[in-house]
Structures are given as structure tokens and as C-alpha cells.
Design an enzyme around this catalytic site. Structure first.
Site, PDB file in Angstrom:
ATOM      1  N   ARG A  74       0.856  -1.200   0.000  1.00 38.45           N
ATOM      2  CA  ARG A  74       0.000   0.000   0.000  1.00 38.45           C
ATOM      3  C   ARG A  74       0.888   1.244   0.000  1.00 38.45           C
ATOM      4  O   ARG A  74       1.350   1.702   1.049  1.00 38.45           O
ATOM      5  CB  ARG A  74      -0.900  -0.014   1.238  1.00 38.45           C
ATOM      6  N   ARG A 100       1.378  -6.701  -9.633  1.00 43.73           N
ATOM      7  CA  ARG A 100       1.861  -6.130  -8.367  1.00 43.73           C
ATOM      8  C   ARG A 100       1.983  -7.156  -7.247  1.00 43.73           C
ATOM      9  O   ARG A 100       2.461  -6.822  -6.161  1.00 43.73           O
ATOM     10  CB  ARG A 100       0.959  -4.971  -7.927  1.00 43.73           C
ATOM     11  N   HIS A 170       0.680   3.369 -10.488  1.00 45.93           N
ATOM     12  CA  HIS A 170      -0.303   3.825  -9.487  1.00 45.93           C
ATOM     13  C   HIS A 170       0.420   4.570  -8.352  1.00 45.93           C
ATOM     14  O   HIS A 170       0.428   4.133  -7.195  1.00 45.93           O
ATOM     15  CB  HIS A 170      -1.016   2.579  -8.960  1.00 45.93           C
ATOM     16  N   ASP A 214     -11.931   9.787  -6.762  1.00 49.07           N
ATOM     17  CA  ASP A 214     -11.481   8.613  -7.516  1.00 49.07           C
ATOM     18  C   ASP A 214     -11.910   8.832  -8.968  1.00 49.07           C
ATOM     19  O   ASP A 214     -13.044   8.540  -9.340  1.00 49.07           O
ATOM     20  CB  ASP A 214     -12.123   7.349  -6.920  1.00 49.07           C
ATOM     21  N   GLU A 272      -1.911   8.899 -11.002  1.00 52.22           N
ATOM     22  CA  GLU A 272      -1.489   7.687 -11.691  1.00 52.22           C
ATOM     23  C   GLU A 272      -1.400   7.910 -13.196  1.00 52.22           C
ATOM     24  O   GLU A 272      -2.214   8.641 -13.768  1.00 52.22           O
ATOM     25  CB  GLU A 272      -2.488   6.563 -11.386  1.00 52.22           C
TER      26      GLU A 272
END
Ligand code: BG6
Length: 299
Positions: A74, A100, A170, A214, A272
Site C-alpha cells: 500500500r 503487483r 499507481h 477517484d 497515476e
């Protein structure tokens, strides 16, 4: 088990690059030269740290992050690939794809004549990836560390059929207070709002953050992340990207995520560099695409 002595024999560069045991014993490439420093985990080819000489760290990582096989880190720069967000038809598959959460291999390391250091990592298809996504591929990530951080993800279709994929660098940036941070460079750009879908939304002026945010903007860089309280500006240049995602979970979503501290949300903002949703990339057999971003602290 990773054989660190063997990796160092092959890839270490004196006074610049060493492969060591990172958090929870996960192998990590530690880069430190006269211009800057960075950490890159083999798990996910994940950059978790970048600090130009004389500056504060540029990237944010949660204190609650997992550092464990099979789980994403994270913070830093997760690589979303070959899908962004939930899989389109099977939500049991890993969020943001599998790149990832796989262990990558080191392909090469180099010290450049101008003082920058470069590492290249790779991930190729295998039985496990084919079970999740039925295409043959080769992925390469180059990370170049100097006054700025340069990250380039190249996808090659090594199979016999065309495929369409999403990708995203990201990146989680550290900011002093996201409520007073802005993202410049997206004025007039259309976006998909994942928090409040519907309608054709177009950005007016700089992006500001005053609630859960978002959004997938349908344009690449350049952008600037202006951290007013931290008194710094991060210039973001991109290539090969037709989308930019801006994300901050705000209060409730931060609380709902086990790997994100409840009080940490004011200190980060994701900007991102991506190709996703309506602007995914299709590759014919034998062709490649590179999505790249660079980050520089500007005073
Ligand atoms: C962002 C997405 O890029 O990543 C968000 O747009 C998502 O919808 C966020 O919540 C974090 O995703 P994850 O899988 O790392 O929790």
C-alpha cells in the site's frame, strides 16, 4: 528463497546498487547515488521509496502496508496490469491485476555516466498468469534514479493472438495536507468519476481534494502536484499514457481498508499514469507499448 549473495555478485554496483533483505525479508534493490536514493522490491517490481538528494521523500507508503507474498504493497508505485480495478468479468481475480503481487526478476543494473542508476526488472507469462489471463507476454520495468525518478513499463505481446490490456503506474505521493494540495494540468479534460458515476464531467481549473476522490481523466501528463503546505511542487511528465487517475480515499474508505491507517489519508495523493477503461491498449503479436512517467521536485 532468494539467493542475495548470488544476486549481488551479478547485479550490485559499488557505491550505487545493492540487493538486500527489505521489510519482512522481502528482497529489495537499494539504490543510492550522489543524486538520489530509491528502493525497488522484487515483489511487484514495486518502487517504495524515492528521495532526491537534499529533499524529503517523494513517495508515500502506509504504516499499515502488507509486505508479504501474494499481497499488494500500500503505497509507492504499484503496477496495475493487465487490468485496472476489478477484473471486467470475474471479480474473484486480483484487483488491479497480478503484476503487483508477483515476484519479478532482475534483468540488468547499470550506473550511467551522468551519475544516475538504472535497474531493469522483468515478468513473463507462466502457468499461473495464463490461468488468470490467457495471453503470452513479456513485461519490463526500468527504474532510473537521479535528481528525478523515471519509471517505464514496457509490455510486449509474445504470443500469437492480439490482446487488450490496462496498465497504471499507481503512484502514491506524500503530501503535507491533501486538503490544500492541487493537481495542475487537467483543466478542460473529461473524466469518469468512480465515486459519483454518470454524466459527462469535465475538469474546471486545478483538481482539488475535499472528499473521497477517484477519477479517471482521459489525458496523460504533464501534470504538477502542488503541495501548498509542504511548500513543494512535483512535476510529472508522462509518455505512452492516455489516462491519469487521481485518488484519495478520504475518511470512511481509509477506515475500511485494513492496510491503510485510519488517520493517514491527509498525507497522500495518488496521481497515476495509465491506459484503462475506454483507453486500454491493444497489442498485435510481436508488438510492444511503453507507459512511462518521471517525477521531479521543483522549487
Ligand atoms: C485507484 C482506483 O486507482 O486505486 C480506486 O481508482 C481504488 O478505485 C484504489 O480504490 C486502490 O486500489 P487497491 O486495490 O490498491 O485498494
Amino acid at each position: 528463497m532468494t539467493d542475495l549473495p548470488a544476486l549481488n555478485q551479478q547485479f550490485a554496483v559499488p557505491n550505487a546498487i545493492v540487493i538486500e533483505s527489505g521489510i519482512n525479508g522481502l528482497p529489495r534493490i537499494t539504490i543510492a547515488n550522489t543524486l538520489g536514493a530509491a528502493h525497488v522490491y522484487l515483489h511487484g517490481a514495486h518502487v517504495t521509496h524515492f528521495q532526491p538528494a537534499g529533499e524529503q521523500p517523494v513517495l508515500w507508503v502506509s504504516k499499515e502496508s502488507n509486505f508479504a507474498e501474494g499481497k499488494p504493497i500500500r503505497g509507492g508505485i504499484p503496477l496495475c496490469w493487465p487490468w485496472f480495478g476489478p477484473h471486467r468479468t470475474d471479480t474473484a481475480k486480483p484487483l488491479h491485476g497480478f503484476a503487483r503481487i508477483r515476484s519479478w526478476t532482475i534483468i540488468s543494473t547499470a550506473q550511467l555516466s551522468d551519475g544516475r542508476s538504472r535497474v531493469e526488472l522483468g515478468l513473463d507469462h507462466d502457468a499461473a498468469t495464463l490461468a488468470l489471463w490467457p495471453y503470452e507476454f513479456s513485461l519490463r520495468l526500468t527504474v532510473t534514479v537521479g535528481r528525478e525518478l523515471e519509471v517505464a513499463l514496457t509490455t510486449t505481446n509474445t504470443g500469437r493472438n492480439p490482446f487488450t490490456y490496462d496498465d497504471a503506474l499507481h503512484t502514491y505521493f506524500a503530501v503535507a495536507d491533501v486538503r490544500q494540495a492541487t493537481v495542475e494540468g487537467l483543466d478542460g479534460v473529461a473524466y469518469f468519476d468512480k465515486v459519483a458515476p454518470g454524466g459527462n464531467k469535465v475538469q474546471a481549473g486545478p483538481v482539488t481534494i475535499s472528499a473521497e476522490t477517484d477519477r479517471v481523466y482521459f489525458a496523460g501528463g504533464p501534470h504538477a502536484l502542488v503541495d501548498a503546505v509542504g511548500k513543494r511542487r512535483i512535476a510529472i511528465a508522462t509518455s505512452g499514457a492516455r489516462a491519469s487517475v487521481v485518488w484519495n480515499p478520504w475518511i470512511a474508505k481509509a477506515k475500511a481498508m485494513a492496510d491503510f491507517g485510519d488517520e493517514e489519508w491527509p498525507g497522500m495523493l495518488c496521481v497515476e499514469t495509465a491506459n484503462c477503461l475506454d483507453v486500454a491498449t491493444t497489442l498485435l503479436p510481436g508488438t510492444s507499448h511503453t507507459t512511462a512517467a518521471s517525477y521531479r521536485v521543483v522549487r
